[in-house]
Design a protein around this motif. Sequence first.
Motif, PDB file in Angstrom:
ATOM      1  N   ALA A 196       0.837  -1.203   0.000  1.00 23.04           N
ATOM      2  CA  ALA A 196       0.000   0.000   0.000  1.00 23.04           C
ATOM      3  C   ALA A 196       0.873   1.255   0.000  1.00 23.04           C
ATOM      4  O   ALA A 196       0.644   2.194  -0.770  1.00 23.04           O
ATOM      5  CB  ALA A 196      -0.925  -0.001   1.220  1.00 23.04           C
TER       6      ALA A 196
ATOM      7  N   GLU B   6       1.088   3.888  -3.129  1.00 21.56           N
ATOM      8  CA  GLU B   6       0.629   5.252  -2.887  1.00 21.56           C
ATOM      9  C   GLU B   6       1.764   6.251  -3.126  1.00 21.56           C
ATOM     10  O   GLU B   6       1.541   7.322  -3.694  1.00 21.56           O
ATOM     11  CB  GLU B   6       0.091   5.359  -1.459  1.00 21.56           C
TER      12      GLU B   6
ATOM     13  N   ILE C 176       3.811   9.496   2.881  1.00 22.08           N
ATOM     14  CA  ILE C 176       2.546   8.749   2.893  1.00 22.08           C
ATOM     15  C   ILE C 176       2.220   8.291   4.309  1.00 22.08           C
ATOM     16  O   ILE C 176       1.074   8.341   4.751  1.00 22.08           O
ATOM     17  CB  ILE C 176       2.617   7.528   1.934  1.00 22.08           C
TER      18      ILE C 176
ATOM     19  N   LYS D  96       0.827  11.230   6.152  1.00 20.17           N
ATOM     20  CA  LYS D  96      -0.563  11.484   5.730  1.00 20.17           C
ATOM     21  C   LYS D  96      -1.521  10.486   6.384  1.00 20.17           C
ATOM     22  O   LYS D  96      -2.622  10.840   6.799  1.00 20.17           O
ATOM     23  CB  LYS D  96      -0.674  11.337   4.192  1.00 20.17           C
ATOM     24  N   THR D  97      -1.067   9.245   6.468  1.00 19.42           N
ATOM     25  CA  THR D  97      -1.906   8.221   7.101  1.00 19.42           C
ATOM     26  C   THR D  97      -2.061   8.506   8.591  1.00 19.42           C
ATOM     27  O   THR D  97      -3.147   8.344   9.158  1.00 19.42           O
ATOM     28  CB  THR D  97      -1.293   6.821   6.882  1.00 19.42           C
TER      29      THR D  97
ATOM     30  N   GLU E  81      -1.995  11.456   9.963  1.00 13.73           N
ATOM     31  CA  GLU E  81      -2.943  12.581  10.093  1.00 13.73           C
ATOM     32  C   GLU E  81      -4.392  12.077  10.038  1.00 13.73           C
ATOM     33  O   GLU E  81      -5.255  12.548  10.783  1.00 13.73           O
ATOM     34  CB  GLU E  81      -2.707  13.606   8.973  1.00 13.73           C
ATOM     35  N   THR E  82      -4.612  11.108   9.158  1.00 12.02           N
ATOM     36  CA  THR E  82      -5.953  10.520   9.050  1.00 12.02           C
ATOM     37  C   THR E  82      -6.322   9.814  10.350  1.00 12.02           C
ATOM     38  O   THR E  82      -7.426   9.975  10.873  1.00 12.02           O
ATOM     39  CB  THR E  82      -5.981   9.515   7.876  1.00 12.02           C
TER      40      THR E  82
ATOM     41  N   ALA F 125      -7.136  12.296  13.049  1.00 17.61           N
ATOM     42  CA  ALA F 125      -8.462  12.896  12.838  1.00 17.61           C
ATOM     43  C   ALA F 125      -9.557  11.925  13.293  1.00 17.61           C
ATOM     44  O   ALA F 125     -10.588  12.334  13.832  1.00 17.61           O
ATOM     45  CB  ALA F 125      -8.646  13.262  11.368  1.00 17.61           C
TER      46      ALA F 125
ATOM     47  N   VAL G  28     -13.745  11.248   9.630  1.00 14.14           N
ATOM     48  CA  VAL G  28     -13.051  10.785   8.423  1.00 14.14           C
ATOM     49  C   VAL G  28     -13.980   9.810   7.698  1.00 14.14           C
ATOM     50  O   VAL G  28     -14.399   8.807   8.282  1.00 14.14           O
ATOM     51  CB  VAL G  28     -11.735  10.059   8.772  1.00 14.14           C
TER      52      VAL G  28
ATOM     53  N   CYS H  45     -14.815   6.719   5.796  1.00 11.90           N
ATOM     54  CA  CYS H  45     -13.971   5.518   5.756  1.00 11.90           C
ATOM     55  C   CYS H  45     -14.807   4.262   5.560  1.00 11.90           C
ATOM     56  O   CYS H  45     -15.084   3.584   6.517  1.00 11.90           O
ATOM     57  CB  CYS H  45     -13.135   5.428   7.028  1.00 11.90           C
TER      58      CYS H  45
ATOM     59  N   LEU I 197      -4.242   0.763   9.295  1.00  9.35           N
ATOM     60  CA  LEU I 197      -5.057   1.661   8.481  1.00  9.35           C
ATOM     61  C   LEU I 197      -4.658   1.579   7.000  1.00  9.35           C
ATOM     62  O   LEU I 197      -5.515   1.601   6.111  1.00  9.35           O
ATOM     63  CB  LEU I 197      -4.913   3.102   9.008  1.00  9.35           C
ATOM     64  N   LEU I 198      -3.352   1.455   6.749  1.00  9.94           N
ATOM     65  CA  LEU I 198      -2.892   1.297   5.356  1.00  9.94           C
ATOM     66  C   LEU I 198      -3.439  -0.001   4.758  1.00  9.94           C
ATOM     67  O   LEU I 198      -3.850  -0.041   3.594  1.00  9.94           O
ATOM     68  CB  LEU I 198      -1.359   1.285   5.304  1.00  9.94           C
TER      69      LEU I 198
ATOM     70  N   ALA J 214      -6.193  -1.539   5.662  1.00 15.45           N
ATOM     71  CA  ALA J 214      -7.617  -1.298   5.417  1.00 15.45           C
ATOM     72  C   ALA J 214      -7.807  -0.495   4.124  1.00 15.45           C
ATOM     73  O   ALA J 214      -8.700  -0.773   3.326  1.00 15.45           O
ATOM     74  CB  ALA J 214      -8.238  -0.558   6.596  1.00 15.45           C
ATOM     75  N   GLY J 215      -6.944   0.495   3.935  1.00 15.98           N
ATOM     76  CA  GLY J 215      -7.047   1.368   2.757  1.00 15.98           C
ATOM     77  C   GLY J 215      -6.875   0.592   1.465  1.00 15.98           C
ATOM     78  O   GLY J 215      -7.669   0.742   0.532  1.00 15.98           O
TER      79      GLY J 215
ATOM     80  N   ILE K 187      -5.302   5.226  -2.120  1.00 22.02           N
ATOM     81  CA  ILE K 187      -5.954   4.615  -0.959  1.00 22.02           C
ATOM     82  C   ILE K 187      -6.704   5.684  -0.160  1.00 22.02           C
ATOM     83  O   ILE K 187      -7.637   5.379   0.565  1.00 22.02           O
ATOM     84  CB  ILE K 187      -4.983   3.841  -0.023  1.00 22.02           C
ATOM     85  N   PHE K 188      -6.297   6.945  -0.335  1.00 20.94           N
ATOM     86  CA  PHE K 188      -7.002   8.011   0.387  1.00 20.94           C
ATOM     87  C   PHE K 188      -8.377   8.303  -0.224  1.00 20.94           C
ATOM     88  O   PHE K 188      -9.125   9.112   0.316  1.00 20.94           O
ATOM     89  CB  PHE K 188      -6.132   9.269   0.481  1.00 20.94           C
TER      90      PHE K 188
ATOM     91  N   VAL L 240     -10.450   5.952  -0.188  1.00 21.66           N
ATOM     92  CA  VAL L 240     -11.291   5.155   0.714  1.00 21.66           C
ATOM     93  C   VAL L 240     -11.078   5.445   2.199  1.00 21.66           C
ATOM     94  O   VAL L 240     -11.919   5.085   3.016  1.00 21.66           O
ATOM     95  CB  VAL L 240     -11.187   3.623   0.466  1.00 21.66           C
ATOM     96  N   ILE L 241      -9.955   6.092   2.554  1.00 23.17           N
ATOM     97  CA  ILE L 241      -9.781   6.446   3.979  1.00 23.17           C
ATOM     98  C   ILE L 241      -9.717   7.969   4.158  1.00 23.17           C
ATOM     99  O   ILE L 241      -8.967   8.480   4.965  1.00 23.17           O
ATOM    100  CB  ILE L 241      -8.573   5.738   4.635  1.00 23.17           C
TER     101      ILE L 241
ATOM    102  N   PRO M  74     -12.301  11.779   2.656  1.00 19.08           N
ATOM    103  CA  PRO M  74     -11.667  12.952   3.265  1.00 19.08           C
ATOM    104  C   PRO M  74     -11.991  13.106   4.752  1.00 19.08           C
ATOM    105  O   PRO M  74     -12.932  12.495   5.247  1.00 19.08           O
ATOM    106  CB  PRO M  74     -12.295  14.112   2.484  1.00 19.08           C
TER     107      PRO M  74
END
Lengths: 293, 217
Positions: free
Chosen positions: A24, A28, A39, A42-43, A45-46, A49, A112, A114, A145-146, A148-149, B6-7, B9-10, B12
Motif C-alpha cells: 500500500a 501510494e 505517505i 498522511k496516514t 494525520e488521518t 483525525a 473521516v 472511511c 489503516l494502510l 484497510a485502505g 488509498i485516500f 477510501v480512507i 476525506p
Amino acid sequence: MTILSFSELIERCKKENKRIYEIALEEEAFLQAETLDVIRIKTLETLLAMKDAIKDGLKSSEKSISNWCGDDCIKLQNKYKKTPALFGKIFEKITTYALATAEENLRMGRIVACPTAGSCGIVPSVIVAVAEEENISETEQINGLLTAGLVGLIVSNKVQLAGAVAGCQAECGVASAMAAAALTQMLGGNVDEILQATALALKNILGLTCDPVCGLVEVPCIKRNAFLAIHAVTASELALCGVESKIPLDEIVDTLKITGQLMSPLLKETSQGGLAKTKTALDLEKKLFNNKQ
Amino acid sequence: MEQKSIFSVISPIMVGPSSSHTAGAVRLGLMAKNIYNNDFAKVKFILYNSFATTGFGHGTDKGLLAGVLGYGVDDISIKNIFSIVNNVEYSYEYMQDISRHPNSVDIIIDDKMTISGDSIGAGEIRINNINGFATDIDGSYDTLLLMYKDKPGMISMVSDIIQKRRVNIASLHCGRNSKGGTASMYLALDVPIGDDVVEIVKQIDDVFFVTNIRKLK
C-alpha cells in the motif's frame, strides 16, 4: 501498476515477501510521487483525525435534526461505568467509539469518511479500541489503516462504494471488511489470514440494503456502525483461528457487485423502500417536512 | 484503468453527515467561488432532485454557502454558517428535474454568473455548465477558462501565451453556441499560472471573459 484483484495482491506479497501495508505504501508513494515517509505522515494525520472524532463524539449528546439520534453513545458510557459488558473492555470500547463517531457525523462534526461518511465509525472504533486495550504502537495502527485502505481500494476498483450503487453492502459492509483486515494486521496475522478475515466479513454482509429513514444518515446507519464493527472482530478472530472462506475473496467481491445490481433501486439510498417506508418512518417524514415549511 | 489513491477510501477528513450531500456541496461552492474569482454581494442556489428533497437533513444548504464563502470541507464552522455570514445576501430554491443529476445545483452569483454542477459521490464533483457553456471541470487541475467570439486562431494564440510560461497543458476543451457565435475554452494546467497571464489573455481581441480557476485542495 494498479492492483485489480486480491489474487494479484497475494501473488505480489508472496513474490516480494511483503506485507499488505508495505505494498500500500509503495503504490501510494508511486502514485503521489512522494516518499514512503510522506505517505506514512498522511496516514497518521488521518488516524489522528479519527481519534479526534471519537473524543468529540464521546463528550456530546446533542440530538440530531429528527430528534431521534445522538444520545446513544452516552447511554453506553453510563452503563459501562457501572457494570461491564459481557464481552469485556474491548467490546465496550468498540461499540462506544463506533457510536461516538457516527453520532458526531450526524451533528455535522468533523469525521473521516472511511470509506463513506455514513460508515465512518467502523474502522476507527476497531483500530483505536484494540490499540488502547492491547497496547499496540502508533506505527502498527498506521500499518493497520494502510492495510484497510488497500483492501477497500481493491474492492472499489470493482464496485463504487456508494449506497446508491450497491446498497449498504458497499458502505458499512466494506467498512467492516476493511476493519477486519486492519485488526488482523494489528494482531500479527499473516497476509492469508488478513485476506481471509476480509473475505469472512464481506461474505456475511452480502445483501445489506440502504434504506435510510427520511434519507438521513441516522436510522439505521448510526447503530449499524456498532454492529458491523463487532462483525469485523468476529471475522478477524475466526481467520486467526485458521477458519477460511470456501469462496475466494475476489469471487465474493464479484458477488457483492452483482447482488448490488440485482437489488431493487427502492433499496439503494432512495428511501423509497425498506425501513424508510415503514409507518413510523413516514410519520417522521411528515413531521420533518411540516417543520421545515 | 486509472490508478486510484488509498485516500479515496480512507478520507476525506470532513464535517458530516454525508460525503455526497455535505462535502460535495462544500466543494461545489468552493469551485463556484474559484470560478467567479471576485468579491460578491449576492448568491442564489437552486437545488435539484435529491439535493432538494434530502439536502436539508444533510446540511447541503449550509455546505454550499460555506463553500462559496471559502470554508473547507473539514471546517466545523459550517454547521453555524447562517449565524456567521454577513455582507452576503443568500437564497435557496428547490426544484425537481429528472434531466438533471440526482445531486445537482445551480449557483448564481451577483445575477451575473450561473455555475452548474453535480455531486457525483464520495465528495467528488463536476462543474458541467458555466453561463450556458458546457464544461467538465472536476477541480483536480488549475484551469484557465475563457469566453470569446468564435473565430480562427484563438487556440494557438492562447496556447502560445501559456507555452511561453513553460506550463504544460494537461487537457484543452473548446465549445461554441454557433459558428461565429460565442465560444468557450478551458485549459487544465499541470501547474498554476499567475493572474498576470489572465490580463494578457484579456488583451486578445474578442475575448470578453477570462478566469483563472484554482484547483480544489
